[in-house]
Enzyme design. Structure first.
Site, short mmCIF file in Angstrom:
data_model
loop_
_atom_site.label_atom_id
_atom_site.label_comp_id
_atom_site.label_asym_id
_atom_site.label_seq_id
_atom_site.Cartn_x
_atom_site.Cartn_y
_atom_site.Cartn_z
N ASN A 115 -7.97 -2.67 13.86
CA ASN A 115 -9.34 -3.04 13.48
C ASN A 115 -9.38 -4.29 12.59
O ASN A 115 -10.40 -4.59 11.98
CB ASN A 115 -10.03 -1.87 12.76
CG ASN A 115 -9.30 -1.45 11.48
OD1 ASN A 115 -8.35 -2.10 11.07
ND2 ASN A 115 -9.77 -0.39 10.86
N GLU A 156 -9.84 -2.06 4.83
CA GLU A 156 -10.55 -1.75 6.08
C GLU A 156 -11.79 -2.64 6.22
O GLU A 156 -12.23 -3.27 5.25
CB GLU A 156 -10.96 -0.27 6.06
CG GLU A 156 -9.79 0.71 5.96
CD GLU A 156 -9.04 0.92 7.28
OE1 GLU A 156 -8.91 -0.04 8.07
OE2 GLU A 156 -8.59 2.06 7.51
N HIS A 184 -7.52 -4.76 9.87
CA HIS A 184 -7.23 -4.58 8.44
C HIS A 184 -5.91 -5.26 8.06
O HIS A 184 -5.02 -5.42 8.90
CB HIS A 184 -7.24 -3.10 8.03
CG HIS A 184 -6.08 -2.26 8.45
ND1 HIS A 184 -6.23 -0.96 8.89
CD2 HIS A 184 -4.75 -2.49 8.48
CE1 HIS A 184 -5.04 -0.45 9.16
NE2 HIS A 184 -4.12 -1.35 8.92
N ASP A 192 0.81 -1.22 0.00
CA ASP A 192 0.00 0.00 0.00
C ASP A 192 0.84 1.27 0.00
O ASP A 192 2.05 1.23 0.20
CB ASP A 192 -0.98 0.00 1.20
CG ASP A 192 -0.34 -0.48 2.49
OD1 ASP A 192 0.90 -0.43 2.61
OD2 ASP A 192 -1.08 -0.92 3.39
C1 GLP Z 1 -0.81 0.06 8.51
C2 GLP Z 1 -0.43 -0.52 7.13
C3 GLP Z 1 -0.49 -1.99 7.16
C4 GLP Z 1 0.18 -2.40 8.43
C5 GLP Z 1 -0.72 -2.12 9.59
C6 GLP Z 1 -0.05 -2.21 10.93
O1 GLP Z 1 -1.78 0.98 8.45
N1 GLP Z 1 -1.19 -0.07 6.04
O2 GLP Z 1 0.10 -2.53 6.01
O3 GLP Z 1 0.44 -3.77 8.41
O4 GLP Z 1 -1.35 -0.91 9.40
O5 GLP Z 1 0.77 -1.10 11.18
P1 GLP Z 1 1.82 -1.12 12.34
O6 GLP Z 1 2.78 -2.19 12.01
O7 GLP Z 1 2.47 0.24 12.32
O8 GLP Z 1 1.10 -1.39 13.60
#
Ligand code: GLP
Length: 249
Positions: A137, A144, A139, A67
């Protein structure tokens, strides 16, 4: 789906890095699915060390990131493009630049960018190992709650939960974009093997829901129950909070 208590982030990160170095050593023409976020911050240094120790040639490795924020890209401090280059790609000269794919959130024609990204993924895939983090959440990528299980790469609106979780990474919180380009759930599921990592209290609820086994678009990560090669690596903080009596298996 296997849930493994790795004890801590350190061991889980080493495991993920080792699985990747094995893959690219055995199969130089590997396609990797890469993720960003705090969760991956120890995976990439371990991977760099292993790459350098083994003098691994990465010139035929193709990478696809999950992403990118709409409006951000190369040259932007907070973009996932910058994150990936600073944390991984800049540390070894054998990566073939033309084989590195991060969606371009600054593309003039975003719909073209999305179509091209998915087409490249189809042409250079399937992904051999897909790394995943998970949102509070549930995702994965930026898919989402409510995202279609069939979804492909597209522009998504970020939820309040995600905006709140991620805005801390922006110098000015108001600069946090509210949209992103994300590989879809359908795209993620085409990977041959998936390694999801989750650490800390904040992720315990999402992992609890995941082990309860209900497959629903309200919990995007639950689609992983339909994949036959998924490992979920958690730390002891999460593992100790899991209520297995609610698990369906
Ligand atoms: C983010 C990214 C995801 C990531 C997730 C966890 O928003 N888009 O690809 O795996 O949420 O993020 P973090 O590792 O900072 O907790």
């Amino acid at each position: 789906m296997k849930i493994l208590n790795m004890g801590n982030k350190r061991l889980a990160s080493e495991y993920a890095a080792i699985e990747i170095i094995k893959q690219v050593t055995e199969h130089p023409q590997t396609t990797l699915g890469l993720a960003t976020g705090d969760t991956m911050l120890e995976v990439y240094p371990d991977l760099i060390d292993l790459i350098n120790l083994n003098q691994t040639d990465l010139s035929e490795v193709h990478t696809f990131n999950l992403d990118e924020y709409v409006g951000l890209g190369e040259g932007d401090k907070d973009s996932y493009h910058t994150y990936m280059h600073e944390n991984l790609f800049n540390h070894n000269s054998s990566w073939g630049k033309e084989h590195i794919h991060v969606p371009n959130g600054k593309a003039e024609d975003i719909s073209r960018e999305i179509k091209d990204y998915e087409a490249q993924l189809e042409a250079e895939g399937p992904v051999d190992i897909q790394l995943l983090g998970i949102g509070e959440n549930g995702h994965i990528g930026f898919n989402e709650p409510g995202a279609s299980f069939e979804s492909k790469t597209r522009v998504v609106d970020l939820t309040e939960s995600t905006i709140n979780a991620n805005k801390v990474h922006f110098e000015r919180t108001e600069d946090m974009p509210t949209q992103a380009i994300s590989m879809g759930l359908g795209s993620i599921m085409s990977a041959k093997r998936i390694i999801l990592l989750a650490f800390g209290d904040k992720k315990a609820n999402a992992i609890q829901q995941l082990i309860e086994g209900k497959v629903s678009e309200e919990l995007p990560a639950s689609i992983l129950h339909q994949h036959d090669n998924v490992e979920i690596l958690v730390d002891d903080t999460i593992y100790q909070q899991l209520d297995w009596s609610k698990s369906q298996g």
